[in-house]
Design an enzyme around this catalytic site. Sequence first.
Site, PDB file in Angstrom:
ATOM      1  CG  ASP A 162     -19.977  -8.192 -22.349  1.00 47.05           C
ATOM      2  OD1 ASP A 162     -19.134  -8.900 -21.775  1.00 47.05           O
ATOM      3  OD2 ASP A 162     -21.149  -8.046 -21.946  1.00 47.05           O
ATOM      4  CG  ASN A 414     -23.677  -2.456 -29.867  1.00 48.42           C
ATOM      5  OD1 ASN A 414     -24.849  -2.200 -29.627  1.00 48.42           O
ATOM      6  ND2 ASN A 414     -22.806  -2.798 -28.910  1.00 48.42           N
ATOM      7  CD  GLU A 415     -23.237  -0.215 -25.845  1.00 48.01           C
ATOM      8  OE1 GLU A 415     -22.153  -0.618 -25.408  1.00 48.01           O
ATOM      9  OE2 GLU A 415     -24.281  -0.230 -25.174  1.00 48.01           O
ATOM     10  CG  ASN A 468     -27.420  -0.742 -26.574  1.00 49.80           C
ATOM     11  OD1 ASN A 468     -28.471  -0.912 -27.169  1.00 49.80           O
ATOM     12  ND2 ASN A 468     -26.276  -1.300 -26.965  1.00 49.80           N
ATOM     13  CE1 TYR A 470     -27.627  -3.722 -20.082  1.00 49.36           C
ATOM     14  CE2 TYR A 470     -26.737  -2.042 -21.552  1.00 49.36           C
ATOM     15  CZ  TYR A 470     -27.163  -3.339 -21.319  1.00 49.36           C
ATOM     16  OH  TYR A 470     -27.131  -4.253 -22.336  1.00 49.36           O
ATOM     17  CE1 TYR A 474     -22.318  -3.284 -16.363  1.00 48.53           C
ATOM     18  CE2 TYR A 474     -23.778  -2.797 -18.205  1.00 48.53           C
ATOM     19  CZ  TYR A 474     -22.878  -3.642 -17.574  1.00 48.53           C
ATOM     20  OH  TYR A 474     -22.546  -4.832 -18.152  1.00 48.53           O
ATOM     21  CD  GLU A 505     -27.058  -4.025 -25.834  1.00 50.84           C
ATOM     22  OE1 GLU A 505     -26.494  -3.868 -24.734  1.00 50.84           O
ATOM     23  OE2 GLU A 505     -26.449  -4.266 -26.886  1.00 50.84           O
ATOM     24  CD1 TRP A 550     -27.145  -7.477 -22.606  1.00 51.65           C
ATOM     25  CD2 TRP A 550     -27.622  -7.517 -24.785  1.00 51.65           C
ATOM     26  NE1 TRP A 550     -26.080  -8.036 -23.245  1.00 51.65           N
ATOM     27  CE2 TRP A 550     -26.343  -8.072 -24.578  1.00 51.65           C
ATOM     28  CE3 TRP A 550     -28.141  -7.452 -26.086  1.00 51.65           C
ATOM     29  CZ2 TRP A 550     -25.567  -8.564 -25.644  1.00 51.65           C
ATOM     30  CZ3 TRP A 550     -27.375  -7.933 -27.128  1.00 51.65           C
ATOM     31  CH2 TRP A 550     -26.098  -8.473 -26.901  1.00 51.65           C
ATOM     32  CE  LYS A 569     -25.964  -6.513 -18.036  1.00 52.78           C
ATOM     33  NZ  LYS A 569     -24.572  -6.971 -18.207  1.00 52.78           N
TER      34      LYS A 569
HETATM   35  C1  GCB Z   1     -23.783  -3.332 -23.916  1.00 51.35           C
HETATM   36  C2  GCB Z   1     -23.297  -4.061 -25.119  1.00 51.35           C
HETATM   37  C3  GCB Z   1     -23.447  -5.563 -24.982  1.00 51.35           C
HETATM   38  C4  GCB Z   1     -23.060  -5.991 -23.568  1.00 51.35           C
HETATM   39  C5  GCB Z   1     -23.983  -5.318 -22.597  1.00 51.35           C
HETATM   40  C6  GCB Z   1     -23.677  -5.688 -21.150  1.00 51.35           C
HETATM   41  O1  GCB Z   1     -24.101  -2.187 -23.931  1.00 51.35           O
HETATM   42  O2  GCB Z   1     -23.875  -3.619 -26.312  1.00 51.35           O
HETATM   43  O3  GCB Z   1     -22.632  -6.170 -25.947  1.00 51.35           O
HETATM   44  O4  GCB Z   1     -23.075  -7.372 -23.429  1.00 51.35           O
HETATM   45  O5  GCB Z   1     -23.865  -3.943 -22.715  1.00 51.35           O
HETATM   46  O6  GCB Z   1     -24.219  -6.666 -20.664  1.00 51.35           O
HETATM   47  O7  GCB Z   1     -22.888  -4.988 -20.525  1.00 51.35           O
END
Ligand code: GCB
Length: 593
Positions: A162, A414-415, A468, A470, A474, A505, A550, A569
């Site tokens: 991303d 990462n992820e 990470n 959200y 999300y 994150e 993040w 973000k």
């Molecule tokens: C994540 C990623 C990061 C993205 C973020 C997002 O989990 O590690 O690279 O930018 O989410 O904002 O969706």
Amino acid sequence: MLRPQDTATRERKPLTGLWRFKLDPAGEGRAAGWFTRPLAAAREMPVPASFNDVVTDPAVREYFGDIWYQTTARMPRGWDGQRVVLHFESATHRATAWVNGAEVVSHEGGYTPFEAEVTEHVQAGEEALVTVVVNNTLSWQSIPPGVIEDTPSGKRQVYWHDFFNYAGIHRPVWLYATGHAHLTDVTVVTGLDGATGWIEYRTEAERADGAQVKVVLRDADGAEVASGGGASGTLTVENAHRWAPGDGYLYDLEVQLLGEAGTVLDSYHQSVGVRTVAVDGTRFLINGEPFRFTGFGKHEDLAVIGKGHNDAFLAHDVELLNWIGANSFRTSHYPYAEAVLDYADRQGIVVIDETAAVGLNMGLGGGIFGGQGYTTFSPETVNDQTREVHAQAIRELVARDKNHPSVVLWSIANEPESDTEAAERYFRPLFELARELDPTRPVGFVNVLLAPYPTCRVSQFGDVVMLNRYYGWYLHTGDLEAAERAWEEELKGWASEGKPIIITEYGADTYPGLHALMAQPWSEEYQVAFLDMNHRVFDRVDAVVGEHVWAFADFATTSGIMRVGGNKKGVFTRDREPKAAAHALRRRWRKDL
Ligand code: GCB
């Protein structure tokens, strides 16, 4: 590899500025020998910088393939009889270089340095033609990966991370000279025994038969505090001034290579922060004391220069970290410029150092959940060859950053997909490799929401759990109550593993200037409420030892319905103005206010 330096025996010359630049969509430049003469019909392009946002033509911005850079450099007259080296701090994502028409080096990977001795191709006092072909194409065998898809409007580079695929020569390029007998590597490992610090050093040298190594350790005032001899050894420092978060105290270790009669053949300065790092149950210890990470995932991302390194923004970003009360950041999602780590060392900022292994997960694309139509791990996609490229990226990261006291933890990916047997097979040897390369620092990887507790099969290999998450963005978008319940339940599961947990994150896209009394997603109020909810959850789980929001600042991404002029973000805008969340975080993190 040693970073170029000016010392009593070494001299360097930066090759920064405007270089000749030319795209090569037909891939004809190598066969046509473009490296043998001045590039025809070239435009000028700054180094260091990404090329993408310097131009106005969308076709150039989105271009992938071979990209030629060229400059002419005059060798200093004093370099006669010296060994001369051409050094790139990075070229994204791979490059081959020629000097006066002779091929000298090729390198894979966009974020680590490479160099070549060019002594036989240059002459002191004369000009040399330096040509580089950079290639920014991503494939299943690059780190990060990507594919080229055929579309009705032509070929398109697709990738699953991303952030915009900025490319070019992002960091300084140097020519430097040393004597022929020269040091090639210095490693330091530090420890503490009460008030006494110790520094174990190892050196390597070439063309140095019969030479001796002498080391002198000086404190920050320049006073000699210890000395020793031999290619490796241990120095002790009584009442050592420790390197600690917020106190970037550095000693200077001068390594000298001595010839007969004590002539100094080479001299190199290695800064040393005396500190220890350890994981003990659910605690993360720096100098034996529990450390709690506050800070951000960041990006190297700026208007116009893209991922080009810029000292003014480096200094300003660190000012902002101090202003907000952040003690740390993660180099999401690739190794940052070495100047960044040097600065973190001096400022006492703690760093989680990450490889460029991002986007190895076909359940995700550009921050959006949803299948990408590929299988992550398979002979045709992320395969054994990819793992070897990934392994090399880990080797180069550790080799480059092993001596930085600011670096306390390696993040090897990462992820990635992490809930399958294939993922377990892929990652087991990479963790073993990272530990073998550096037994002194914990190792981890960043887990994604698609492999929630208890489905992850890779976190078993990590010394810490990095998550990470959200919830409230999300997941349970706009419903912070439901998010809080679900998040706490998952986090308590992770806590039962008995390892320290760092939330690497958590964040909500926020359009600066958008306000909503009822805290709607995208508003500044929602970002604040979202962070507050997360903090309530963290504060109820003892194993949580870190919170990295993040993101530090808004940044460029590919375009799509989930992104409004990039990823929003950021707690700061792309030009580093605070959103309301910045003030809220400052109130939480700045205990001194
Ligand atoms: C994540 C990623 C990061 C993205 C973020 C997002 O989990 O590690 O690279 O930018 O989410 O904002 O969706």
